[in-house]
Design a protein around this motif. Structure first.
Motif, short mmCIF file in Angstrom:
data_model
loop_
_atom_site.label_atom_id
_atom_site.label_comp_id
_atom_site.label_asym_id
_atom_site.label_seq_id
_atom_site.Cartn_x
_atom_site.Cartn_y
_atom_site.Cartn_z
N ALA A 90 107.67 -57.25 -18.11
CA ALA A 90 109.12 -57.29 -18.04
C ALA A 90 109.62 -56.72 -16.72
O ALA A 90 110.57 -57.25 -16.12
CB ALA A 90 109.72 -56.50 -19.21
N ALA A 91 108.97 -55.65 -16.22
CA ALA A 91 109.37 -55.07 -14.94
C ALA A 91 109.13 -56.04 -13.79
O ALA A 91 109.95 -56.17 -12.87
CB ALA A 91 108.61 -53.77 -14.70
N VAL A 92 108.00 -56.74 -13.84
CA VAL A 92 107.72 -57.73 -12.81
C VAL A 92 108.78 -58.82 -12.81
O VAL A 92 109.30 -59.21 -11.76
CB VAL A 92 106.31 -58.33 -13.01
N LEU A 93 109.12 -59.32 -13.99
CA LEU A 93 110.12 -60.39 -14.07
C LEU A 93 111.49 -59.88 -13.64
O LEU A 93 112.19 -60.55 -12.85
CB LEU A 93 110.19 -60.92 -15.50
N ALA A 94 111.89 -58.70 -14.11
CA ALA A 94 113.20 -58.17 -13.77
C ALA A 94 113.33 -57.89 -12.28
O ALA A 94 114.41 -57.98 -11.70
CB ALA A 94 113.46 -56.89 -14.57
N GLY A 95 112.21 -57.56 -11.63
CA GLY A 95 112.25 -57.21 -10.22
C GLY A 95 112.19 -58.39 -9.27
O GLY A 95 112.21 -58.20 -8.05
N LEU A 96 112.14 -59.61 -9.80
CA LEU A 96 112.01 -60.79 -8.95
C LEU A 96 113.33 -61.50 -8.74
O LEU A 96 113.40 -62.72 -8.74
CB LEU A 96 110.96 -61.75 -9.53
N ALA A 130 97.80 -61.53 -13.08
CA ALA A 130 97.73 -61.95 -14.48
C ALA A 130 99.13 -62.07 -15.08
O ALA A 130 99.44 -63.04 -15.80
CB ALA A 130 96.90 -60.95 -15.28
N HIS A 131 100.00 -61.10 -14.79
CA HIS A 131 101.37 -61.17 -15.30
C HIS A 131 102.10 -62.38 -14.72
O HIS A 131 102.83 -63.09 -15.44
CB HIS A 131 102.13 -59.90 -14.94
N LEU A 132 101.93 -62.63 -13.42
CA LEU A 132 102.60 -63.77 -12.78
C LEU A 132 102.14 -65.09 -13.40
O LEU A 132 102.94 -66.01 -13.59
CB LEU A 132 102.33 -63.76 -11.28
N ALA A 133 100.85 -65.20 -13.69
CA ALA A 133 100.33 -66.43 -14.28
C ALA A 133 100.97 -66.70 -15.63
O ALA A 133 101.38 -67.85 -15.93
CB ALA A 133 98.81 -66.33 -14.42
N VAL A 134 101.10 -65.68 -16.46
CA VAL A 134 101.71 -65.86 -17.78
C VAL A 134 103.19 -66.24 -17.64
O VAL A 134 103.68 -67.16 -18.31
CB VAL A 134 101.55 -64.57 -18.61
N LEU A 135 103.90 -65.53 -16.77
CA LEU A 135 105.32 -65.81 -16.59
C LEU A 135 105.56 -67.20 -16.02
O LEU A 135 106.52 -67.89 -16.39
CB LEU A 135 105.94 -64.74 -15.67
N GLU A 179 103.48 -69.83 -16.42
CA GLU A 179 103.17 -70.80 -17.47
C GLU A 179 104.31 -70.92 -18.48
O GLU A 179 104.54 -71.99 -19.05
CB GLU A 179 101.89 -70.38 -18.19
N ALA A 180 105.06 -69.84 -18.67
CA ALA A 180 106.18 -69.87 -19.60
C ALA A 180 107.44 -70.47 -18.98
O ALA A 180 108.46 -70.59 -19.65
CB ALA A 180 106.49 -68.44 -20.07
N GLY A 181 107.36 -70.84 -17.69
CA GLY A 181 108.50 -71.45 -17.03
C GLY A 181 109.53 -70.47 -16.53
O GLY A 181 110.64 -70.85 -16.15
N LEU A 182 109.18 -69.17 -16.50
CA LEU A 182 110.12 -68.15 -16.06
C LEU A 182 110.06 -67.89 -14.56
O LEU A 182 110.98 -67.30 -14.00
CB LEU A 182 109.85 -66.84 -16.81
N LEU A 183 108.97 -68.32 -13.91
CA LEU A 183 108.80 -68.14 -12.48
C LEU A 183 108.40 -69.44 -11.82
O LEU A 183 107.78 -70.32 -12.44
CB LEU A 183 107.69 -67.10 -12.19
N GLY A 184 108.73 -69.56 -10.54
CA GLY A 184 108.21 -70.61 -9.68
C GLY A 184 107.55 -69.97 -8.48
O GLY A 184 107.67 -68.76 -8.27
N SER A 185 106.86 -70.76 -7.69
CA SER A 185 106.18 -70.21 -6.50
C SER A 185 106.27 -71.21 -5.37
O SER A 185 106.43 -72.42 -5.58
CB SER A 185 104.71 -69.90 -6.81
#
Length: 329
Positions: A266-272, A294-299, A301-307
């Motif tokens: 959650a901290a990784v996602l909130a900080g992006l 590992a956290h980025l890969a899960v996020l 795959e869930a569609g919450l992040l792009g790269s």
């Protein structure tokens, strides 16, 4: 003083961004010189005080006046690449032709009455090759003491600024970019009006060279412009998101988001809110890069992040869904 730069079609196609560690070092030194005027960087100034006390910066102060004046262009040549290494930039400084260095140093010293005739001024001009070596050595010491310890965090904020402004250009064109750089920058009818250090004024043609835009942590609250030929006209402007550099740098997700995803993820996602690399996130959160990956890969795959790739780095940022999840939590 202000200068109006007339940008033609060729100039608009040659506008570019860069992150320069050498530029950041010189702006940090200028911040030390004008610290009495600006209070925003008090936390950094307090942290830097012990390192500054261990440096003899007097030879550099000859050519970095506290307000206005001219600093020799050879001390900070605009980067040739978007993300140069400090060592490569410093090598260009060390390779400066002594005759050119003497001309620029004489111009700089002339900004302060009597300085060129002083013992220090005469010594600097009598052996310009030795002076270039001395100034390069001091710049390297300043980099290692003042900027390098925070460089990973600073670079992340600088790159995030460029990513944001690149999206501005994609969404709304160069008008949105230029009008949003700084209150002292005016853009109208193909004319870019900028404040300048030194004696330039009135209107000039960019002559198809375009404009180099460089965000800076230390230039705030000013914007700085340079026009030394044959280099591109350069604008150094305050970076977005500087407030994050003066806190602990670690985002705190809501309890609801932490229960949903786990506190680290959650901290990784909130900080992006702004794009960042795996290395940047690992430093920011105090985690191993493999854990962050590992956290980025899960996020992702869930569609919450792009790269997206930027040079040799992969930057991660929240998608619209990721923004909604963080906001909703």
């Amino acid at each position: 003083m202000a200068l109006t730069l007339r940008l033609g079609t060729d100039d608009l196609t040659r506008c570019r961004f860069a992150v320069s560690p050498l530029c950041q070092t010189h702006e940090a030194l200028r911040m030390l010189r004008r610290s009495a005027r600006h209070g925003y960087h008090r936390a950094w100034l307090r942290r830097a005080a012990p390192a500054v006390a261990g440096l003899d910066l007097s030879p550099l102060w000859l050519f970095i006046p506290p307000v206005g004046g001219y600093t020799p262009d050879f001390l900070g040549p605009p980067p040739e690449e978007p993300y140069p290494r400090f060592e490569d930039e410093l090598a260009r400084v060390r390779a400066t032709d002594p005759a050119l260095a003497r001309t620029e140093m004489a111009r700089s010293l002339a900004c302060t009455p009597g300085l060129a005739e002083s013992a220090r001024g005469r010594a600097a001009l009598d052996d310009p090759a030795a002076t270039v070596r001395r100034l390069a050595d001091l710049t390297e010491q300043a980099w290692r003491a003042l900027v390098a310890p925070d460089w990973a965090r600073h670079r992340a904020v600088l790159e995030a600024d460029i990513a944001h402004r690149s999206r501005q250009v994609a969404d709304a064109g160069l008008d949105a970019l230029f009008t949003g750089l700084h209150p002292d920058v005016d853009w109208a009818g193909g004319n870019l009006t900028l404040p300048v250090r030194g004696d330039l004024r009135d209107a000039q043609l960019a002559d198809g060279r375009g404009v180099l835009l460089m965000p800076s942590v230390f230039v705030w609250p000013d914007v700085v412009s340079g026009f030394a030929r044959p280099w591109q006209p350069t604008v150094i402007y305050p970076v977005r998101g500087m407030g994050a550099l003066h806190g602990d740098g670690v985002p705190r997700p809501s309890e609801a988001l932490a229960r949903l995803l786990g506190r680290q993820r959650a901290a990784v996602l909130a900080g992006l809110g702004d794009p960042a690399s795996t290395t940047d996130l690992a430093l920011r959160h105090g985690l191993a890069p493999s854990t962050v990956s590992a956290h980025l890969a899960v996020l992702r795959e869930a569609g919450l992040l792009g790269s997206r790739r930027q040079g040799h780095r992969v930057l991660y940022g929240r998608t619209a869904l990721g923004d909604a999840v963080v906001a909703g939590a």
